[in-house]
Write an enzyme that holds these catalytic residues in place. Structure first.
Site, mmCIF file in Angstrom:
data_model
loop_
_atom_site.group_PDB
_atom_site.id
_atom_site.type_symbol
_atom_site.label_atom_id
_atom_site.label_comp_id
_atom_site.label_asym_id
_atom_site.label_seq_id
_atom_site.Cartn_x
_atom_site.Cartn_y
_atom_site.Cartn_z
ATOM 1 N N HIS A 1 145.476 67.620 106.885
ATOM 2 C CA HIS A 1 146.564 68.268 107.613
ATOM 3 C C HIS A 1 145.900 69.117 108.686
ATOM 4 O O HIS A 1 145.028 69.937 108.381
ATOM 5 C CB HIS A 1 147.383 69.141 106.673
ATOM 6 C CG HIS A 1 148.185 68.349 105.696
ATOM 7 N ND1 HIS A 1 149.419 68.740 105.270
ATOM 8 C CD2 HIS A 1 147.933 67.166 105.076
ATOM 9 C CE1 HIS A 1 149.900 67.850 104.416
ATOM 10 N NE2 HIS A 1 149.007 66.894 104.279
ATOM 11 N N GLU B 1 148.446 72.417 112.656
ATOM 12 C CA GLU B 1 149.772 72.880 112.230
ATOM 13 C C GLU B 1 150.181 74.152 112.950
ATOM 14 O O GLU B 1 151.368 74.446 113.044
ATOM 15 C CB GLU B 1 149.786 73.125 110.724
ATOM 16 C CG GLU B 1 149.620 71.860 109.912
ATOM 17 C CD GLU B 1 149.634 72.138 108.430
ATOM 18 O OE1 GLU B 1 150.729 72.381 107.888
ATOM 19 O OE2 GLU B 1 148.559 72.105 107.815
#
Length: 121
Positions: free
Chosen positions: A74, A77
């Protein structure tokens, strides 16, 4: 007509974890991925993007990948994470999560490497 969907799992490593905890998750993923018809096929680095760092957990992710696990990261973000995002792209993961704050060069790199991106609505 019947359609069969196969589902596989990634074990998550929390960004706030330390390297020993990340290594434990990789160990478990490797053990479960070695079973016949494995359900677990990789690891995922996720969690609060303001805690922990990719580089501190990278050795565990590298070991997992070297032993056949898929790796999802991830990234991007939050704004201001460009340096870490570049390091993640250099790692060349199998998949990326979010990627909300990529600059043009990073977006070009993702496209050139043909890395899939999972995006939440």
């Amino acid at each position: 007509q019947s359609t069969v969907m196969q589902v596989r799992l990634l074990l998550s490593i929390d960004r706030a974890a330390n390297l020993d905890e990340a290594e434990e998750t990789v160990d478990l993923a490797l053990e479960l991925s070695s079973l016949p018809d494995p359900i677990v096929v990789g690891v995922d680095l996720s969690g609060n993007p303001l805690r922990g760092s990719f580089e501190s957990l990278r050795p565990a992710l590298e070991r997992g990948r070297a032993n056949g696990l898929a790796v999802t990261l991830h990234c991007a973000e939050v704004a201001g994470s460009s340096e870490e995002t570049n390091a993640m792209l250099d790692f060349a993961p199998d998949c990326l999560g979010h990627c909300l704050h990529l600059d043009t060069a990073q977006l070009t790199a993702v496209a050139a490497q043909r890395i899939p991106v999972e995006v939440c609505p």
